[in-house]
Design an enzyme around this catalytic site. Structure first.
Site, PDB file in Angstrom:
ATOM      1  CB  CYS A  75      -0.882  -0.027   1.253  1.00  0.00           C
ATOM      2  SG  CYS A  75      -1.844   1.473   1.550  1.00  0.00           S
ATOM      3  CB  CYS A 112      -3.140   3.951  -5.304  1.00  0.00           C
ATOM      4  SG  CYS A 112      -4.347   2.990  -4.349  1.00  0.00           S
TER       5      CYS A 112
END
EC number: 5.1.1.3
Length: 258
Positions: free
Chosen positions: A74, A183
């Site tokens: 992440c 992302c």
């Protein structure tokens, strides 16, 4: 060196499976445990202190399952919490951050675009990286709403298409020739993105680089798996159906509150 403990991965949701796929492709013999904290997605809107607390909780969950290293799959978690995690735990951590370097180095127009969460773009680590490439114009765009739509299984919805058009059109007009996906959820948007941007713009995500770094750490520090067929376990604290579908229903997904 042999070490048959699994690789642990966590993300704010299902997006980190794009990183898991790259690692599994490069290291098919390694066991993996993937943790999707979808109940708390997206991390990008949260304060740094809350992101750190969630990352500690995720790390403890994986350490209880005896992982040999942890991939923070992440961008927001990496840019806001990986330093604190490395200070707290002895297990090796591998992070993921926007691949600005290859885009900036290879850009012919000296203009690149970055689509990422607010938490990533506002982080100290991200801004330190950007400072290294001051000769390159960097068009930043927060991907408001994208993670939520992906987590809700609305990957190909009209709303997704509308949002992507609004985010990417200014980048096209700014003459970017590289688009960096900041992302781990966003690689799942590549087919949609390619319908919007001209084919002169190259898309970069971090999956392959993270997989290569994972291989390096395994070979140099923690040891590799030497038992036949690998095993992959997936946990989520939200709807297992969404995670199962992004994995093409090939793996069991366990619902667990954490």
């Amino acid at each position: 060196m042999i070490n048959n403990q699994p690789i642990g991965l966590f993300d704010s949701g299902i997006g980190g499976t794009s990183i898991w796929s790259a690692i599994h492709e490069l290291l098919p013999n390694e066991d993996t445990i993937y943790l999707a904290d979808s109940k708390n997605a997206p991390y990008g809107k949260k304060a740094k202190e809350e992101i750190i607390a969630l990352c500690i909780k995720n790390t403890e969950f994986l350490l209880e399952r005896n992982v040999k290293l942890i991939v923070v799959a992440c961008n927001t978690a990496t840019t806001n919490a990986i330093k604190e995690l490395r200070d707290l735990y002895e297990v090796p951590f591998i992070g993921i951050e926007p691949a600005i370097k290859p885009a900036a180095i290879h850009s012919k127009t000296q203009t690149i675009g970055i689509l990422a969460t607010k938490g990533t773009l506002s982080s100290e680590l991200f801004n330190k990286t950007v400072e290294k490439y001051q000769e390159t114009k960097i068009v930043e765009q927060i991907g408001y709403g994208l993670v939520e739509l992906i987590e809700n299984g609305e990957l190909n919805s009209p709303e997704m298409s509308k949002l992507l058009h609004s985010y990417l059109q200014p980048m096209i007009e700014a003459n970017i020739d590289y688009l960096v996906l900041g992302c781990s959820h966003y690689p799942y948007l590549i087919p949609l993105i390619k319908k919007i941007i001209p084919n002169t713009i190259q898309i970069i995500d971090s999956g392959e680089a993270v997989a290569r770094q994972t291989q390096k750490i395994i070979e140099e520090k923690v040891g590799k798996h030497d038992i036949g067929k690998s095993n992959a376990i997936f946990y989520t604290n939200s709807n297992p159906k969404v995670l199962s579908e992004i994995l093409n229903n090939k793996y069991d997904v366990l619902k667990k509150d954490f």
